[in-house]
Each structure stands twice: as C-alpha cells, then as structure tokens.
Design a protein around this motif. Structure first.
Motif, PDB file in Angstrom:
ATOM      1  N   GLU A 800      35.459  38.067  34.120  1.00 26.66           N
ATOM      2  CA  GLU A 800      35.137  37.780  35.525  1.00 26.66           C
ATOM      3  C   GLU A 800      36.362  37.928  36.414  1.00 26.66           C
ATOM      4  N   THR A 801      37.529  37.517  35.901  1.00 23.34           N
ATOM      5  CA  THR A 801      38.754  37.638  36.690  1.00 23.34           C
ATOM      6  C   THR A 801      39.089  39.098  36.929  1.00 23.34           C
ATOM      7  N   LEU A 802      38.938  39.919  35.906  1.00 28.17           N
ATOM      8  CA  LEU A 802      39.218  41.348  36.055  1.00 28.17           C
ATOM      9  C   LEU A 802      38.217  41.996  37.018  1.00 28.17           C
ATOM     10  N   GLN A 803      36.977  41.538  36.965  1.00 27.65           N
ATOM     11  CA  GLN A 803      35.979  42.059  37.900  1.00 27.65           C
ATOM     12  C   GLN A 803      36.389  41.791  39.343  1.00 27.65           C
ATOM     13  N   LYS A 804      36.919  40.598  39.595  1.00 31.16           N
ATOM     14  CA  LYS A 804      37.376  40.260  40.947  1.00 31.16           C
ATOM     15  C   LYS A 804      38.562  41.135  41.350  1.00 31.16           C
ATOM     16  N   ALA A 805      39.447  41.439  40.400  1.00 29.20           N
ATOM     17  CA  ALA A 805      40.573  42.329  40.694  1.00 29.20           C
ATOM     18  C   ALA A 805      40.073  43.716  41.084  1.00 29.20           C
ATOM     19  N   ALA A 806      39.023  44.187  40.413  1.00 25.26           N
ATOM     20  CA  ALA A 806      38.448  45.484  40.762  1.00 25.26           C
ATOM     21  C   ALA A 806      37.869  45.457  42.180  1.00 25.26           C
ATOM     22  N   LEU A 807      37.215  44.366  42.554  1.00 26.67           N
ATOM     23  CA  LEU A 807      36.677  44.246  43.908  1.00 26.67           C
ATOM     24  C   LEU A 807      37.783  44.334  44.952  1.00 26.67           C
ATOM     25  N   LEU A 808      38.942  43.738  44.653  1.00 28.80           N
ATOM     26  CA  LEU A 808      40.052  43.799  45.602  1.00 28.80           C
ATOM     27  C   LEU A 808      40.592  45.212  45.731  1.00 28.80           C
ATOM     28  N   GLY A 809      40.546  45.986  44.655  1.00 33.86           N
ATOM     29  CA  GLY A 809      40.932  47.386  44.753  1.00 33.86           C
ATOM     30  C   GLY A 809      40.048  48.137  45.731  1.00 33.86           C
ATOM     31  N   TYR A 810      38.729  47.888  45.631  1.00 32.02           N
ATOM     32  CA  TYR A 810      37.803  48.515  46.577  1.00 32.02           C
ATOM     33  C   TYR A 810      38.092  48.072  48.007  1.00 32.02           C
ATOM     34  N   VAL A 811      38.253  46.763  48.199  1.00 29.76           N
ATOM     35  CA  VAL A 811      38.474  46.218  49.543  1.00 29.76           C
ATOM     36  C   VAL A 811      39.739  46.787  50.165  1.00 29.76           C
TER      37      VAL A 811
END
Length: 854
Positions: A800-811
C-alpha cells in the motif's frame, strides 16, 4: 619454472593487496556518503519545518483567520528553531567553512525580537477631562467614543450630554495602585484558552480581581468632585450614564459594538463603584474573545470611561448615513432605526425598531417608513432632521457614520450620544444561484437582512449562555434575541439568525465586521429551525431554506475575502516580524553577494544552507566527484541518484546508472507512477495566465527555467533498498517526496511537499487545494497553507505504501503548469475528473500487477 609462472603468484598477491586497498577506500567513501546523506536528511527535515512555519506566517498575513500575539510568537519561534537546526547541520556538514553564518542568524533573530517585544505603556495626562474640552486629538487619552463625542460638541456644533471622561491615565493609576497589571497578565498567560469553557473561567477570575481592587484615594476624590459639579448644574434628580471608551473602541473594522459595558440611570453616589464594573468588563467573555479575534493584546487597549448625564428621551435609536446592508442600491440612502425612549432597545437588539429611509442629500426627503409594533416614535420632520445630521457628520468625518441619538422629551433637542465609522457590507450577486435556491423548500421567511450573504450549514439553536460551549464550528447560529453576548461565537459561525433585532444593533455591526451572513427579526426562527439539520441561509432575501444547494452550486463570492486583522496591533507586529522571515534576497548562487553577510531574512539563510549543502552532497564538493550517478533511461535524464546501500543491484561503475539497475522499491514505484500516463504537455493558457507567469518570472528571476541556477537542472534521489528521498524542481515549482516501505508497518510512510508555481498566488493556492482534495480521496492526510501542500500516508503495509508512492509520481508529472488555468472553472473540473480517473486506474493496475521492474 618459466618467468611468467614465477611472476604470477607475486602478481596475484600484489593484485589482491590492491583490491583490498580499493575495497577499503570504497567502503570509507560509502561511509562518508552515508554520513553526509544522514546530515543532509536532518538538514532537509529542518528545512521542511522552516518552510511550514513560513507558510503559516504567510497564511496569517492574509488575515483570513483570526489570531493573537501568541500565534505570531509561536510561528516566529518555529521558523527560528528550524533555521537554527539547519545552520547547525550545515556547519557540521561543511566543517565550519562559513563561520559568518551563525552571526547572521543571531543578527536577524535579534531584529525579530525587537519587534516582538511589548512596548512600554506610557499614559501621561490628567485623571479626568471635561467632555467639552475633548477632540479627536485626545483619542489615545480618552478613547475613540469620548474623543468623537467631544469633537461633535466642540467642532461640529451639535448637542451632546453634559459630562466628563475618566482617562487612560486614571486607568493606569488604578492598575499600578493595586499591582493589577502583572497579576492579570500572569493569569492570562497561565490559563488555557483553547475552548469557551476555559475562557469563561478566565473571564470570571479576571473580573473578580478588578472588582476587588481599591480605587486610589486621589482618583476617587476627583470623580466625586466632578460628579458634584454636574449635580450642581443639573439639579438633585441627576442620573448618569457610565460608558466604556476603551482605546481602540469604535475604530474602523474593530467597533467593539456592545462588547463593553455601559450602565444607565446610575445615581451620583454609585459612580465610583460602577466605574470599576465598567473597567472589569474589559475582561468579560465577549470582549476578551473579540479582542483575541482581532489581534489586540490586553495591554494595547487601556480603558477610559465616560460619565454623562442621562437624557430623558422620548425617542432614540441609530442613524446610518449610508445603507450598511445594500450600499448603492436604488441610490445612496440614510437609514434611521428608532424606538420609543432610550436607544438601548435598538443597539441591544431587544426590540424590532421602526425604520425610516431618507434620501442622502443636504435637504433629505423621507422615502419610506417601515412601521413596527406600536405608534411611530418620530414624525417626518424629525426623521428628515436626523438624516440631515447623519449626512453632515459623514461630510465632517469624510466617512460613512453610525450615529446613536436621542430626542430630549423636555425640550425636543436632538442629542448625539456617539458617532463612529460605519461598517458597510460587501455585495454579492445572487443571480447565478437563484435557480438552485428556488429548488429548496423554505423553512422560515420574512426576516430583515442585516449582513448580506449566502451560506449553508447545520442550524444550531442557542437559548442560554451554556449552549455556547456546545456550538460546533461552521454551524448557523440561531437565537431568540440579538444580544451582544453571542458575539464570541461569530468567528466560528457560518451564519446568524435572530428572532429580534435590526440592522442597527450591536450584534448586526459585529456580523458585518466578520462579513457573516445574518438575518434578524425572523419570526419563529428558534422553533422552525430547531433540529432542522442542514440549511441554507439566504441573507439577501431574509429567509432560511431546507437542505443544501444541488452539487456544483457555488456559494462563494468572487471577491477576495477581507483581511480581518488589517490595522490591528498584532497584525502590524506580524508584518514587521515577517520582513525578517519571508522575503528572499539571495537569488543567484554564483553572485558575489551569495554569502551569510548578505542574508537579511531567515528565508535567505534557508536558501543559503540548502544551496550550499546540496553543493557539498550532490556536486561532489569535497568528495572528488564520486557522489551521485546520472540516471539513464534510454537517454541521460536530469536526475542524479545517490545510493546509501542496496539501492543499486550490485556495483555500478561509471558516472551513470540505468533504470534497470535500480533496486530501490520506493524509487521504482514512484517511477512507475511518473510514467504510467504520458504527459500531454503544458496546458494552453489565456492571456491572464500567461501574463501571470511572466510577472512571476520578472519578480523572482531564480524561478526562470533558463536562469543560471544548478537546482533548476538537477533532481536528486537518495535511495536504499527500502527508502527514497526525492528533491525535485519542475519548472516553477518545488517538491520533496520521501518514502519508506518495508516489512515494519509502523515505520512505513510516504510524504509529499509541494510549493510554488508560475501563476499568481490565488491560482497557486487553488491548485494546491485541488491536489489536497484528490490525495485525501486516496487516503493521504493533507494540509494546505497558501500554495504549499503537505500530504502524508503512514502505517500501511509495504504494498500500500508503494502504491501511494506511485500515485505521487503521477501527481508530480501531471500537475505541472496547471496552476495557470485554475480560475477557469470548466477546465478545472475537466482536470479534476481526468486526474481522479487516472489515479483510480493506477490503483487498480497496481492491485492487479504490482510489478516494479522495467
């Protein structure tokens, strides 16, 4: 044995020794890298706290919320402490290469402390002054109310009551005689003021101390003698009004309407006792709350008091030289509120007044009469005379006036009781909202708008003072009587409804100061709105509607919100302190003046420390260029990667590293989000957005993408197998992303800091708010201060933490340059839908694959 065979063992031995030496040197280098990275992380942590403190100070400067000196001191302390740590970490990192840096910090902090220190109060002058000797020049000695009344009598030539002022010097004499100042300030500092219950207790304790104190004998004698002189002029049936006239009362934007005490019909022998009660009312709950909300320290508002002969009034009320609720509509108008007897029924909001509307001319005409219950208190001639006086006072003061008046029943004289600046409400065009509003059922109708606006919230009916403790922030306050005692709740309320009162009441004046939508004289409001839940207050049409407008209907005005604190002593102090905190003067790292000696603000020191520290860590200064490898993904990119151990899949030789050699799971997750959806390029902007960017570049050359600034070209990753710290600059905005994702859930987190942009501040703030909204939908906790966004997700498992990091890459990629279109509501809504859809797809794709390798 052949020579080669003889030489090989020796060669192998020598080669092995060389390898050992090289390994030792590499290990020593890695150790130095780790130490420097650890120091730099500490510096970045302090940098984050410093920027948060600066953003808080910038938010306070907007004046959109209310604050006191404790907030100014707290924000200053937070920034100073964080910058002190930055200097300490930088000195360790640079081994003291910049010895002038601590001295520069001390110099700036000393300048801040001078501004934060409380000025000494000096109140020279007599203990008493006759009213007819006063003018506006005496405002610091007798307060605005008495100074204005003296001005009206002496220079404007209007009738006022007989009387005198007990001056600020008398107040200071009383405080010093009883050693009260230190005692009261100690109580205020020691008390918790987090809630109304704590303020209730503090208010009671402070008032009891004042009431228990003794009057100095010389002050008591002076008051007694002055009252005896008045009685000699008026006769034995003299009764007195003892009225507050604090310094700062009746000033523009901070009227303190109804927040201090006035006692009427006081017998002459009771004046000294009542004077103490009026002084004690400075610490009444309503007055203390109002003072705190307007940033006025206790010491900055000494209490003067007016002692005036009572007027035997046949009629009284308030005249406004302009319509305070609907300015400019149907031409400028004078609005008179009148009741039988003294004006207290109008100003306290206890009665529904009769209203007279006159033309705003030197020879006013009566345009309209709105009769309340009972006979009219004024005839047409009296109304026109009042209107003429109101217009004359506006011309005299060169500003709209709020005039309290009474008509003497013995001789018909018009007596002016006070004249103060009039707070005029801002207007809001309701036309775009009418279709939405007309869809809602009407709960209550027929009220009088006293402060126009449109707002939604939960209705909260308050009947007793005890109900104040349960009042929820953002609710619409509903009361039976428009008493001034409800004023402490107005800063927390979304709107105000009362069954009684009118536009001239004290509570109405305070509502207009707060730009708070308010409707008075709404029949049956408490009964109709009790347990009504969510309602919409239409304070243009004097009604309350059931429910909320349909989704998408905006209730906000396009006008910029008022600066609630402007002009207050606390706000002026904040402005002075902020000059040593927020401005940035060091723009060019290669300029000769980029030195500690030229730092003029804490922001300069932050910039200096960050720039020089980045030079030490990322540009190889002192480590022979071994720090950081340029990232290659097909081509070389403007990213440099520093491995603290385990971030690469083995030894990587040379100055570059391929993405396929990255083993840091957080960095790979971030990169997956960064590349998940191709960037469509910068959005097309209108002329306003383009000029905004041009203006921002002109005002801050360091933001120009072509400027000679290394940080414009370098984005730095610090990584290990389970950790990533990214310091990035994308055009005009800056960001920091930090992530740890491993097996220990309690240690996992991902955080995002984002600030800046090319557009004006308002658009940058709107972008930060939009990003916060979308990240909160994805499980982040966020905080927005101006254009700075801070978001964090923590306590999640590794995936889940890595998923959030991926979202920040998109943002990070897709928010680039979007600040320039933030005032185009249609395009913002398209962005919101697109980003929300893409982020949901990214989450779904992650849950199905979670593959990080490329």
């Amino acid at each position: 044995m052949a020579f080669w065979q003889y030489l090989c063992p020796w060669w192998r031995k020598r080669g092995a020794s060389a390898d050992v030496g090289q390994a030792e040197r590499e290990e020593a280098l890695k150790k130095a890298v780790r130490q420097r990275c650890a120091a730099f992380r500490q510096l970045l942590s302090a940098n984050k706290r410093a920027l948060e403190g600066m953003s808080e100070m910038e938010e306070l400067l907007c004046g959109a919320r209310l604050f006191g000196m404790e907030h100014v001191r707290a924000a200053s302390t937070r920034v100073t402490a964080a910058v002190f740590q930055m200097v300490r970490e930088f000195q360790a990192l640079s081994q003291g290469s910049w010895p002038g840096l601590p001295g520069a910090l001390e110099r700036i902090v000393a300048d801040m402390e001078v501004r934060l220190a409380r000025p000494q109060d000096v109140s020279p002058g007599p203990l008493l002054l006759p009213l007819r000797e006063l003018s506006l020049a005496d405002v610091s000695l007798v307060g605005g109310k008495m100074a204005s009344l003296g001005e009206v009598a002496v220079h404007a030539g209007l009738d006022v009551p007989d009387g005198f002022a007990v001056t600020v010097a008398a107040y200071e004499r009383f405080m010093a005689y009883n050693d009260l100042r230190g005692e009261l300030e100690h109580c205020i500092r020691a008390a918790s003021t987090a809630g109304l219950d704590a303020l209730f207790s503090l208010s009671t304790a402070l008032q009891q101390r004042v009431l228990a104190a003794q009057l100095p004998p010389d002050l008591e004698e002076a008051i007694t003698a002055a009252v005896a002189d008045m009685q000699a002029r008026a006769g034995e049936d003299l009764l007195l009004a003892v009225r507050s006239s604090a310094v700062g009362e009746d000033m523009p934007g901070v009227s303190f309407a109804g927040q201090f005490r006035s006692e009427l019909n006081v017998p002459p022998e009771e004046v000294c006792r009542v004077w103490k009660e009026v002084v004690a009312c400075k610490y009444a709950l309503a007055a203390m709350t109002y003072r705190r909300q307007h940033g006025i320290p206790d010491h900055a508002m000494p209490m003067a008091v007016g002692v005036l002969a009572m007027v035997r009034a046949s009629a009284g009320g308030v005249a406004y030289s302009r319509d305070p609720v609907a300015p400019g509509q149907q031409g400028e108008r004078v609005v008179i509120n009148a009741v039988h007897g003294l004006p207290v029924g109008v100003v306290d909001g206890a009665q529904v007044p009769h209203v007279y509307v006159c033309s705003h001319t030197n020879a006013p005409e009566l345009l309209e009469t709105r009769q309340a219950e009972g006979p009219l208190p004024l005839d047409e001639g009296q109304a026109r005379r009042l209107a003429r006086v109101a217009v004359a006072l506006e011309e005299y003061y060169n500003a709209p006036q709020d005039v309290e008046w009474a008509i003497d029943s013995t001789d018909g004289r018009l007596v002016i009781l006070q004249s103060r600046p009039l707070q005029i409400a801002s207007s809001l065009d309701l036309t775009p909202h009418m279709d939405s509003l007309n869809q809602l059922p009407v709960l209550a109708d027929g009220g009088v708008p006293v402060s126009r606006g449109l707002v939604s919230g939960t209705a909260f009916v308050a009947r007793r003072e005890a109900d104040m403790l349960a009042f929820p922030e953002g609710a619409i306050l509903v009361v039976e009587r428009a008493w001034p005692r409800w004023a402490p709740l107005l800063s927390r309320a979304a709107g105000l409804v009362s069954e009684s009162g009118g536009v001239a009441g004290h509570l109405a004046s305070v509502a207009r100061e707060y730009a708070l939508p308010a409707v008075f004289s709404l029949p049956g409001a408490c009964r109709l709105l009790d347990s009504a839940g969510a309602v919409t207050l239409d304070a243009h049409n004097g009604r309350v509607l059931s429910g909320l407008p349909p989704q998408g209907a905006s209730l906000t005005s396009s006008a910029a919100p008022p600066c609630l604190m402007a002009g207050s002593p606390v706000y002026r102090c904040l402005q002075e302190v902020a000059q040593f905190v927020t401005p940035l003067h060091l723009l060019w790292p290669d300029a000769p003046d980029f030195t500690p000696e030229h730092c003029r603000s804490l922001h300069d020191i932050i910039r200096f420390c960050h720039e020089k520290a980045a030079g030490l860590v990322f540009r190889g200064e002192g480590l022979n260029g071994h720090m950081g490898k340029q990232l290659r993904v097909g081509a070389r990119l403007q990213y440099w990667v520093v491995d603290m151990g385990g971030g690469f899949d083995g030894v990587v030789a040379g100055p570059e590293v391929e993405l396929r050699r990255i083993a840091s799971r957080p960095m790979l997750a971030f990169w997956k989000g960064l590349t998940a959806v191709p960037w469509a390029g910068p959005p097309a902007t209108d002329a306003g957005g383009f000029m905004s960017a041009v203006f921002e570049s002109a005002m801050n050359p360091a933001l120009e993408s072509t400027a000679a600034n290394d940080m414009a070209e370098r984005n730095i990753f610090i990584i290990d197998a389970h950790y990533m710290l990214l310091q990035a600059r994308y055009g005009y905005h800056f960001c920091t992303i930090e992530c740890r994702a491993a097996g220990e859930i309690h240690e996992n987190f991902v955080s995002f800091q984002f600030k800046g942009g090319a557009a004006d501040l308002q658009r940058r703030c709107l972008r930060a708010a939009l990003l916060a909204e979308l990240l909160e939908e994805q499980g982040f906790r966020s905080e927005v201060r101006q254009d700075a966004l801070f978001a964090i997700a923590e306590g999640l498992d590794e995936g889940e933490t890595l998923q959030k990091a991926a979202l920040l890459g998109y943002v990070l990629l897709h928010s680039r340059q979007t600040d320039m279109l933030m005032q185009d509501q249609n395009r913002v809504e398209v962005l919101r839908r697109t980003w929300r859809t893409d982020m949901a797809a990214l989450v779904q794709d992650w849950s199905q694959s979670g593959n990080l390798k490329y």
